[in-house]
Scaffold this motif. Structure first.
Motif, PDB file in Angstrom:
ATOM      1  N   LEU A 396       0.744  -1.181  -0.035  1.00 11.60           N
ATOM      2  CA  LEU A 396       0.071   0.019   0.115  1.00 11.60           C
ATOM      3  C   LEU A 396       0.926   1.261  -0.042  1.00 11.60           C
ATOM      4  CD1 LEU A 396      -2.837  -0.827   2.741  1.00 11.60           C
ATOM      5  CD2 LEU A 396      -3.255  -0.452  -0.069  1.00 11.60           C
ATOM      6  N   PRO A 397       0.937   2.166  -1.015  1.00 14.57           N
ATOM      7  CA  PRO A 397       1.749   3.091  -1.127  1.00 14.57           C
ATOM      8  C   PRO A 397       1.649   4.054   0.052  1.00 14.57           C
ATOM      9  CG  PRO A 397       0.458   2.632  -3.303  1.00 14.57           C
ATOM     10  CD  PRO A 397      -0.100   1.886  -2.173  1.00 14.57           C
ATOM     11  N   GLY A 398       2.578   4.327   0.646  1.00 13.58           N
ATOM     12  CA  GLY A 398       2.747   5.345   1.904  1.00 13.58           C
ATOM     13  C   GLY A 398       2.188   4.968   3.170  1.00 13.58           C
ATOM     14  N   ILE A 399       2.166   3.541   3.102  1.00 12.88           N
ATOM     15  CA  ILE A 399       1.706   2.840   4.448  1.00 12.88           C
ATOM     16  C   ILE A 399       2.772   1.865   4.907  1.00 12.88           C
ATOM     17  CG2 ILE A 399      -0.226   1.630   5.443  1.00 12.88           C
ATOM     18  CD1 ILE A 399      -2.507   3.080   3.906  1.00 12.88           C
ATOM     19  N   GLN A 400       2.796   0.573   4.200  1.00  9.45           N
ATOM     20  CA  GLN A 400       3.809  -0.125   4.571  1.00  9.45           C
ATOM     21  C   GLN A 400       3.755  -1.001   5.940  1.00  9.45           C
ATOM     22  OE1 GLN A 400       6.304  -1.142   2.033  1.00  9.45           O
ATOM     23  NE2 GLN A 400       4.679   0.161   0.883  1.00  9.45           N
ATOM     24  N   GLU A 401       2.503  -1.198   6.525  1.00  4.40           N
ATOM     25  CA  GLU A 401       2.134  -1.947   7.565  1.00  4.40           C
ATOM     26  C   GLU A 401       0.981  -2.498   7.542  1.00  4.40           C
ATOM     27  OE1 GLU A 401       1.740   0.404  11.218  1.00  4.40           O
ATOM     28  OE2 GLU A 401       1.904   2.466  10.217  1.00  4.40           O
ATOM     29  N   PRO A 402       0.509  -3.468   8.564  1.00  7.12           N
ATOM     30  CA  PRO A 402      -0.863  -3.926   8.402  1.00  7.12           C
ATOM     31  C   PRO A 402      -2.251  -2.978   8.798  1.00  7.12           C
ATOM     32  CG  PRO A 402       0.575  -5.455   9.398  1.00  7.12           C
ATOM     33  CD  PRO A 402       1.340  -4.114   9.225  1.00  7.12           C
ATOM     34  N   VAL A 403      -3.098  -2.940   8.106  1.00  9.77           N
ATOM     35  CA  VAL A 403      -4.308  -2.031   8.417  1.00  9.77           C
ATOM     36  C   VAL A 403      -5.400  -2.698   8.300  1.00  9.77           C
ATOM     37  CG1 VAL A 403      -3.044  -0.125   7.089  1.00  9.77           C
ATOM     38  CG2 VAL A 403      -4.615  -1.504   5.804  1.00  9.77           C
ATOM     39  N   LEU A 404      -6.595  -2.018   9.246  1.00  4.87           N
ATOM     40  CA  LEU A 404      -7.939  -2.477   8.849  1.00  4.87           C
ATOM     41  C   LEU A 404      -8.403  -1.208   8.014  1.00  4.87           C
ATOM     42  CD1 LEU A 404      -9.276  -3.436  12.360  1.00  4.87           C
ATOM     43  CD2 LEU A 404      -9.059  -4.723  10.300  1.00  4.87           C
ATOM     44  N   VAL A 405      -9.335  -1.559   7.120  1.00  2.00           N
ATOM     45  CA  VAL A 405      -9.725  -0.532   6.296  1.00  2.00           C
ATOM     46  C   VAL A 405     -11.381  -0.232   6.684  1.00  2.00           C
ATOM     47  CG1 VAL A 405     -10.443  -0.275   3.565  1.00  2.00           C
ATOM     48  CG2 VAL A 405      -8.602  -1.892   4.461  1.00  2.00           C
ATOM     49  N   PHE A 406     -11.394   1.197   6.947  1.00  3.74           N
ATOM     50  CA  PHE A 406     -12.732   1.630   7.132  1.00  3.74           C
ATOM     51  C   PHE A 406     -13.135   2.482   6.302  1.00  3.74           C
ATOM     52  CE2 PHE A 406     -10.826   0.630  11.303  1.00  3.74           C
ATOM     53  CZ  PHE A 406     -11.904   0.496  12.038  1.00  3.74           C
ATOM     54  N   SER A 407     -14.277   2.942   5.977  1.00  3.40           N
ATOM     55  CA  SER A 407     -14.923   3.841   4.909  1.00  3.40           C
ATOM     56  C   SER A 407     -13.720   4.830   4.259  1.00  3.40           C
ATOM     57  CB  SER A 407     -16.041   4.516   5.358  1.00  3.40           C
ATOM     58  OG  SER A 407     -16.799   5.271   4.251  1.00  3.40           O
ATOM     59  N   LEU A 408     -13.822   4.568   2.985  1.00  9.03           N
ATOM     60  CA  LEU A 408     -12.851   5.273   2.104  1.00  9.03           C
ATOM     61  C   LEU A 408     -13.490   6.430   1.633  1.00  9.03           C
ATOM     62  CD1 LEU A 408     -10.745   2.597   0.680  1.00  9.03           C
ATOM     63  CD2 LEU A 408     -10.036   3.968   2.472  1.00  9.03           C
ATOM     64  N   VAL A 409     -14.759   6.669   1.842  1.00  8.22           N
ATOM     65  CA  VAL A 409     -15.388   7.916   1.408  1.00  8.22           C
ATOM     66  C   VAL A 409     -15.789   8.923   2.714  1.00  8.22           C
ATOM     67  CG1 VAL A 409     -17.808   8.551   0.649  1.00  8.22           C
ATOM     68  CG2 VAL A 409     -16.519   6.430  -0.397  1.00  8.22           C
TER      69      VAL A 409
END
Length: 530
Positions: A396-409
């Protein structure tokens, strides 16, 4: 690493030498010292000293001795910089005298207050000083460059210890062979891929990890696994304890015929170390969780989501303008990653809300956003449910660590929709259970001395007593069914381990008998609720 060597290497050497020379208890102590040190220290920082029941005068002496040593060492540094040798010698003698008194004080703490000493002045604990219950079974592993140490514990007694000359590289190779056929893509997994499940490597792992000790553990007896290194990436429940069986198609579903799995013989839970478990148990009874449940389900990930079409045109145009353009464009164009809607998780949200409407806070769609989570007082929640995508984040550009994905809007100007692992670690929780229905929430980077650092571990750092998390990409339908069943049995009064076992059995009876569906979710932490 230090000078090219992992800092845990000397301890691994001690584990090997002590196990092979018959000093099994010493080997177990040194094995513990290589596990989850940062995790244990994080637990210690959350504890008030009252949780350890230390007399006030002893705490005051502890602080006084530390302050004296600190002040003297600062004075020594100043004398060294100014070249005052006579003063330097005098201060050195004072430090030696105070240090003798301090070491005697620490030895007293280790005798009388072992958990406090282990958290304040880390050192391997004696098994007899841990918080393991008298009827509790535990298996601890230590993976080293040249072999595998295995310890079987009942209560505060070491039942058996063994060392197998099976090097780390071969264990990693066997695990890779075991995991590869099941590392597929969620709901789109094909029957052809399911048939590739490798029962041979599953049994080889079972033979390596369990054959010397399984007969010592009564059938049906729950036990705790303390994995190590690469072993943190496999669900032990999925180990085939028989050398037969095959994948078959039956009535439109795919199942395993003729094989017996460890999870069918014994219920399992997991812990980072005995010390981490003991420290966590010190908090039980000291911090009472709230009663509420918090659920984030079915977020909106893209401008194509049909729910946006229901919003009036003007507001919809505003929302689309507020999409995190930089994040979304770079993700789509640079990596080709898209996050598909998880529509069935809305059913899971409805279920938990209906089960306890007065005590459930449900965030769905646009409301399932990172800003909403950040603004909540999470200490009031006994249970938290995150039914969304998880992602390892390496690409993931600019992140480079595990994430939980919430609303992107509709995110705030200074935020995106990705809750990073490091942000999770900074949350303040007092929850009994976190349920993560996303993919790979228990999987992540291996850190020497800490284990596999994934989203599930991060929630424990933040204060969760236990986490239900996954070890690979999961299928949405079976995952929602399993987690719904899990909460149903929790509400009926079952403990977390019983609830998970019953939930697994239920989805297997509904056509999801293949381990790909029921095995990825494991329970890490405390089994019983406060």
């Amino acid at each position: 690493k230090i000078l090219g060597f992992h800092r845990t290497a000397p301890y691994e050497g001690l584990v090997r030498v002590c196990t092979r020379s018959g000093r099994a208890l010493d080997a177990l102590k040194w094995s513990e010292f290589t596990k989850a040190r940062v995790f244990s220290e994080q637990i210690s920082r959350r504890l008030s000293t009252s949780a350890f029941q230390i007399p006030r005068e002893i705490l005051e002496r502890d602080m006084s001795l530390q302050d004296q040593l600190s002040a003297l060492k600062q004075a020594r540094d100043q004398s060294f910089k100014s070249g005052r040798q006579e003063a330097l010698d005098a201060i050195g003698r004072q430090i030696d005298d105070i240090d003798i008194e301090f070491q005697e004080h620490v030895r007293g703490l280790r005798r009388n207050y072992p958990l406090f000493a282990a958290s304040r002045y880390p050192q391997p604990m004696e098994l007899a000083q841990t918080e393991l219950k008298h009827d509790e079974w535990l298996i601890e592993y230590d993976v080293t460059d040249t072999g595998l140490a295995i310890f079987l514990v009942k209560g505060k007694e070491l039942i058996k210890a063994t060392f197998k000359p099976f090097p780390r590289s071969e264990i990693e190779s066997l695990i890779l062979k075991f995991r590869t056929p099941i590392e597929q893509t969620g709901e789109d997994i094909s029957k052809k891929n399911l048939f590739k499940f490798d029962l041979v490597s599953s049994h080889q792992l079972a033979d390596l990890l369990m054959s010397d000790i399984l007969n010592d553990i009564p059938e049906g007896q729950p036990f705790i696994i303390v994995p190590d290194d690469c072993l943190g990436s496999i669900p032990f429940e999925m180990l085939a304890i028989t050398d037969c069986g095959k994948v078959v198609s039956e009535n439109g579903s795919i199942r395993i015929s003729g094989a017996s799995f460890l999870g069918d013989r014994n219920p399992l839970s997991y812990s980072q170390s005995v010390l981490a478990l003991s420290l966590a148990r010190t908090t039980i009874g000291q911090t009472v969780p709230g009663k509420r449940l918090l659920a984030f389900v079915d977020p909106i990930f893209s401008e194509d989501d049909e729910r946006l079409k229901k919003i009036e045109v003007e507001k919809r145009q505003q929302l689309l303008k507020s999409l995190p353009v930089k994040a979304m464009n770079s993700i789509k164009t640079e990596s080709g990653i898209t996050f598909l809607r998880l529509q069935l998780t809305a059913q899971l949200g409805s279920f938990v809300k209906k089960s306890n409407p007065g005590l459930t806070d449900l965030y769905e769609g646009l409301k399932a956003n990172k800003k909403a989570l950040k603004e909540l007082d999470l200490l009031v929640y006994r249970s938290l449910l995150f039914a969304t995508h998880g992602y390892l984040g390496n690409d993931l550009p600019g992140i480079q660590e595990p994430v939980l994905v919430f609303s992107l809007v509709d995110p705030p100007p200074d935020q995106d929709g990705f809750l990073r692992l490091t942000e999770i670690m900074d949350l303040k929780l007092n929850s009994e259970i976190i349920a993560l229905t996303a993919c790979n929430t228990g999987y992540g980077q291996h850190i020497s001395g800490e284990g596999v650092m994934g989203l599930g571990r991060a929630f424990q750092y933040a204060g969760a007593k236990s986490v239900l998390m996954s070890l690979w990409n999961v299928a949405e339908t079976s995952s929602v069914m399993l987690v719904e069943s899990f909460f149903k049995h929790l509400n009926a009064g079952k403990n977390k381990l019983e609830a998970l076992k019953l939930a697994r059995n239920e989805i297997r009876q509904h056509g999801y008998d293949h381990p790909f569906y029921w095995a990825p979710f494991i329970l890490v932490g405390e089994v019983d609720s406060n």
